[in-house]
Design a protein around this motif. Structure first.
Motif, PDB file in Angstrom:
ATOM      1  N   TYR A  12      -5.474   1.577   7.927  1.00 13.02           N
ATOM      2  CA  TYR A  12      -4.567   2.136   8.653  1.00 13.02           C
ATOM      3  C   TYR A  12      -5.798   1.986  10.518  1.00 13.02           C
ATOM      4  CZ  TYR A  12      -0.521   2.940   6.935  1.00 13.02           C
ATOM      5  OH  TYR A  12       1.088   2.648   6.574  1.00 13.02           O
ATOM      6  N   ASP A  13      -6.916   2.546  10.038  1.00 12.38           N
ATOM      7  CA  ASP A  13      -7.518   2.483  11.411  1.00 12.38           C
ATOM      8  C   ASP A  13      -8.090   1.489  11.381  1.00 12.38           C
ATOM      9  OD1 ASP A  13      -8.798   5.121  10.375  1.00 12.38           O
ATOM     10  OD2 ASP A  13     -10.339   5.198  10.431  1.00 12.38           O
ATOM     11  N   GLN A  52      -8.664   9.361  -2.282  1.00 14.24           N
ATOM     12  CA  GLN A  52      -8.637   8.072  -1.677  1.00 14.24           C
ATOM     13  C   GLN A  52      -7.619   7.594  -2.660  1.00 14.24           C
ATOM     14  OE1 GLN A  52     -10.964   7.252   0.392  1.00 14.24           O
ATOM     15  NE2 GLN A  52     -12.636   6.092  -0.703  1.00 14.24           N
ATOM     16  N   GLN A  53      -7.019   6.297  -1.437  1.00 11.77           N
ATOM     17  CA  GLN A  53      -5.762   5.191  -2.144  1.00 11.77           C
ATOM     18  C   GLN A  53      -6.215   3.621  -1.867  1.00 11.77           C
ATOM     19  OE1 GLN A  53      -2.448   7.770  -0.490  1.00 11.77           O
ATOM     20  NE2 GLN A  53      -1.264   7.842  -2.878  1.00 11.77           N
ATOM     21  N   SER A  97      -8.884  -2.949   0.843  1.00 10.33           N
ATOM     22  CA  SER A  97      -9.711  -1.159   1.476  1.00 10.33           C
ATOM     23  C   SER A  97      -8.831  -0.258   1.237  1.00 10.33           C
ATOM     24  CB  SER A  97      -9.761  -2.088   3.243  1.00 10.33           C
ATOM     25  OG  SER A  97     -10.284  -3.503   3.316  1.00 10.33           O
ATOM     26  N   THR A  98      -9.898   0.886   1.790  1.00  9.59           N
ATOM     27  CA  THR A  98      -8.990   2.255   0.919  1.00  9.59           C
ATOM     28  C   THR A  98      -7.540   2.013   2.106  1.00  9.59           C
ATOM     29  OG1 THR A  98     -10.376   3.538   2.858  1.00  9.59           O
ATOM     30  CG2 THR A  98     -11.488   3.513   0.799  1.00  9.59           C
ATOM     31  N   ALA A 141       0.618  -1.123  -0.121  1.00 13.41           N
ATOM     32  CA  ALA A 141      -0.106  -0.103   0.044  1.00 13.41           C
ATOM     33  C   ALA A 141       0.873   1.195  -0.236  1.00 13.41           C
ATOM     34  CB  ALA A 141      -0.962  -0.045   1.463  1.00 13.41           C
ATOM     35  N   PRO A 142       0.449   2.165  -0.441  1.00 14.38           N
ATOM     36  CA  PRO A 142       1.105   3.522  -0.178  1.00 14.38           C
ATOM     37  C   PRO A 142       1.409   4.240   1.305  1.00 14.38           C
ATOM     38  CG  PRO A 142      -1.099   3.968  -1.146  1.00 14.38           C
ATOM     39  CD  PRO A 142      -0.870   2.490  -1.142  1.00 14.38           C
TER      40      PRO A 142
END
Length: 459
Positions: free
Chosen positions: A190-191, A166-167, A184-185, A156-157
């Motif tokens: 991270y959430d 929105q990545q 997921s986004t 993931a970036p």
């Protein structure tokens, strides 16, 4: 007898675990079959979480791609294809490989954690099992969050808080199921990591040095501080680093170590709060034996002659080139876990970024004093927050090389404007990686893309 009992249990559990490959594709549609034995007791759950070969290993791809080593061509040519391509930041890292370890193993960790979490829900909480139930849940949540975080650093970036962005993050498998899980986004990724870790920290007990392969509350606080630092959440990074160090702030005085030996950290390293290490297949950076992997000269020469880390971490091989010694965990496989030295530096960095000069200076000097020749040590003095931050980042690189952290540091520091371009020269060819380049995010393995149809990372 204990070892035999454990192997017997793992053989019983094996049919459930083998469905990782039978269902086939590394954590995205895996499901222990109801026709096979499914773990149902606390001992079963602990056996899964204590499977060190699965749960306590991380990918070395970030360190292979970073700027702390260069590889001799003759050595590079012997490496597995993924490591060869990661070193030169190729567009297609994994080529036609299937069951890529760097994707498969973390999702195996997620599967083990989810089997435990689902099983605990089936058992339920009673007055009798309350403490054990919650402790095991905390461990499983920690392991799942740790795996998700490791995946996010590669696939993931870099985390970005800019509005409107929105990545894609990673697939977040939260239960045992055959259903394919979409990406997921980045925010959702991270959430979830933070949610799992916060609950884990509320459930886990104190650290004990007899269980360094298992999570504890200090380890959860330490990982929370690491995650928040990578996100640029410096207030929260400071909060959790402080919580961690309030429970354990041990630092080794390197002046008491035999720094001229090849295995300086042999035995129990008292700074370690949670032990993990790179996969044994990470041939490019195995300590002592990877003689074709040369420590970057700018890194090596940055150490002061009185800085004992220079001798503790590195050695000259027979040709005079600088190689890695045994790792911080005392094996040839480099340590990638959580330790108090890293958390001390996180707290120092967060203090500096928040303008708390005295506190940042205290933490930096506390660390450096333990790394210097005692007779030559003088405290660092600096009143400018930005200059102090640069000193802390310099010591962060020198304290934590080959610990699975440098790739994330390059990503986050370049995002804030450090603008460091990486360059490789190999067999007459030159390769470069510019700040913000898409190749800072690895491609998802092609077999996963073919099976799921999920969006591939641009390269």
């Amino acid at each position: 007898m204990r070892k035999l009992q454990r192997y017997s249990l793992l053989l019983i559990l094996c049919p459930a675990c083998l469905l990782l490959t039978a269902c086939g594709k590394m954590g995205l549609e895996d499901n222990p079959s109801t026709n096979n034995y499914v773990p149902v007791t606390f001992d079963d759950f602990m056996a899964l979480l204590q499977d060190n070969q699965t749960m306590n290993h991380t990918s070395a791809m970030g360190d292979i791609s970073a700027d702390n080593i260069y590889l001799l061509y003759t050595f590079w040519a012997t490496l597995p294809v993924g490591q060869k391509n990661a070193y030169i930041w190729a567009s297609d890292i994994f080529e036609s490989q299937t069951e890529v370890e760097d994707w498969k193993v973390p999702y195996n960790q997620v599967l083990n954690a989810n089997v435990v979490l689902d099983g605990l829900n089936q058992i339920g909480v009673t007055e009798v099992n309350n403490r054990k139930w919650h402790e095991i849940r905390g461990m499983a949540l920690f392991f799942r969050a740790h795996a998700f975080y490791q995946l996010a650093q590669l696939f993931a970036p870099c985390y970005d808080t800019m509005p409107g962005i929105q990545q894609f993050g990673i697939p977040l498998r939260l239960v045992v199921s055959k259903d394919i899980v979409p990406r997921s986004t980045l925010k959702q990724t991270y959430d979830r990591i933070l949610t799992d870790l916060q609950e884990a920290a509320s459930l886990l007990g104190p650290f004990t040095d007899q269980r360094i392969n298992l999570p504890s509350q200090p380890a959860a606080y330490g990982l929370l501080s690491r995650v928040h630092l990578s996100m640029g959440n410096y207030e929260q990074g400071l909060l959790y680093a402080d919580k961690c160090l309030q429970t354990d702030s041990t630092l080794i005085n390197y002046d008491t170590l035999h720094v001229n030996t090849n295995n300086v950290f042999k035995g129990r390293n008292p700074e370690i709060l949670f032990h993990s290490e790179f996969y044994s297949s990470a041939a490019a950076i195995k300590g002592i034996v990877a003689t074709g992997a040369i420590v970057d000269s700018m890194l090596y020469t940055s150490y002061d002659s009185n800085d004992l880390r220079k001798k503790a971490f590195f050695l000259a091989n027979t040709s005079g080139a600088i190689n890695l010694k045994y790792g911080y965990g005392g094996t040839i496989y480099q340590f990638s876990g959580i330790a108090t030295d890293e958390i001390r530096l996180i707290r120092a960095e967060c203090h500096a970024r928040l303008g708390h000069v005295a506190q940042a200076l205290y933490d930096l000097n506390s660390l450096v004093r333990h790394r210097w020749k005692a007779a030559a040590y003088t405290p660092i003095e600096e009143s400018d927050p930005q200059k102090l931050l640069m000193l802390i980042l310099d010591h962060r690189r020198k304290e934590l090389p080959f610990r699975g952290l440098r790739w994330t540091d390059l990503r986050r520091l370049n995002k804030e404007g450090r603008n460091q371009t990486l360059v490789r020269k190999l067999n007459g060819n030159s390769y470069s990686l510019e700040p913000g380049n898409n190749r800072y995010t690895l491609p998802i393995p092609n077999d996963i893309i073919g099976m799921t149809g999920m969006w591939q990372n641009p390269r």
